[in-house]
Design an enzyme around this catalytic site. Sequence first.
Site, short mmCIF file in Angstrom:
data_model
loop_
_atom_site.label_atom_id
_atom_site.label_comp_id
_atom_site.label_asym_id
_atom_site.label_seq_id
_atom_site.Cartn_x
_atom_site.Cartn_y
_atom_site.Cartn_z
N ASP A 16 0.87 -1.15 0.00
CA ASP A 16 0.00 0.00 0.00
C ASP A 16 0.92 1.22 0.00
O ASP A 16 2.10 1.12 0.36
CB ASP A 16 -0.87 -0.04 1.27
CG ASP A 16 -1.68 1.21 1.45
OD1 ASP A 16 -2.43 1.57 0.53
OD2 ASP A 16 -1.56 1.84 2.52
N LEU A 17 0.40 2.38 -0.41
CA LEU A 17 1.23 3.59 -0.45
C LEU A 17 0.95 4.52 0.74
O LEU A 17 1.76 4.66 1.64
CB LEU A 17 1.01 4.34 -1.77
CG LEU A 17 1.53 3.66 -3.04
CD1 LEU A 17 1.12 4.45 -4.28
CD2 LEU A 17 3.05 3.53 -2.99
N ASP A 18 -0.21 5.17 0.72
CA ASP A 18 -0.52 6.19 1.72
C ASP A 18 -0.56 5.63 3.14
O ASP A 18 -1.24 4.64 3.41
CB ASP A 18 -1.88 6.83 1.41
CG ASP A 18 -1.87 7.55 0.06
OD1 ASP A 18 -0.79 7.92 -0.41
OD2 ASP A 18 -2.97 7.73 -0.51
N ASP A 188 -1.21 -0.57 6.06
CA ASP A 188 -1.57 -0.08 7.39
C ASP A 188 -3.03 -0.31 7.74
O ASP A 188 -3.41 -0.17 8.91
CB ASP A 188 -1.28 1.42 7.48
CG ASP A 188 -2.25 2.23 6.62
OD1 ASP A 188 -3.03 3.02 7.18
OD2 ASP A 188 -2.24 2.07 5.38
#
Length: 238
Positions: A16-18, A188
Amino acid sequence: MRFYRPPGEISAITFDLDDTLYDNRLVIQRTEQESLAFLQGYNPALSTLENSEFKRLRQALRETEPDIYHDVTEWRRRAVERAMLDAGLTAAEAAAGAEAAMANFAHWRSRIDVPDETHDTLAKLAEKWPLVAITNGNAQPELFGLGDYFKFVLRAGPDGRSKPFSDMYHRAAERLGVPIGNILHVGDDLTTDVAGAIRCGMQACWIKPEGADLLQASDSRLLPHMEISRLASLTTLI
């Protein structure tokens, strides 16, 4: 690093990025502020547009087209275009204005301060495994220095429904050419990243937010294979 399930063989890692590779909160806050200011200054007819009205337009669009939320970029573009049309701009003016607004949005959205730890960790992991980014958002890692670490980036909308739907997870496995069970997904969010990955057969690593507790989390659906509090902990898998 804490283990909840026995880990299997790892042939690739997806991220995942954000809020997984960097803190996204202040970036989004500033981007929203700058985006509204751009719209208000774009045309006098938009000078009184407020954020509450823009949110109402977005919600109305989702009510008429429920699946549009899978593509947050298109959802925003369409809402901007609607705001311009409602302000009296022609269809051509609104289309051009929406494109200009999205370019402004991308500029501010990409002003992300990526920690050195993230760069160091991804560089080390990329020497051993192919890495892929899978995002529900509209961050473009090539614009803030992370693009070179990934073999490719999958985005909800163009590449399938948003997580926790399995579309992008399966697409990642197909493009990588590895069994889906041999992919470790790191994120997250306990619903979109952990539960979504495990339900489609992946391994999952939860990078927990500060102060979070898996056993107390209200959105804990399925246990991850492992839990970390710092991204750099992943290098112990090498």
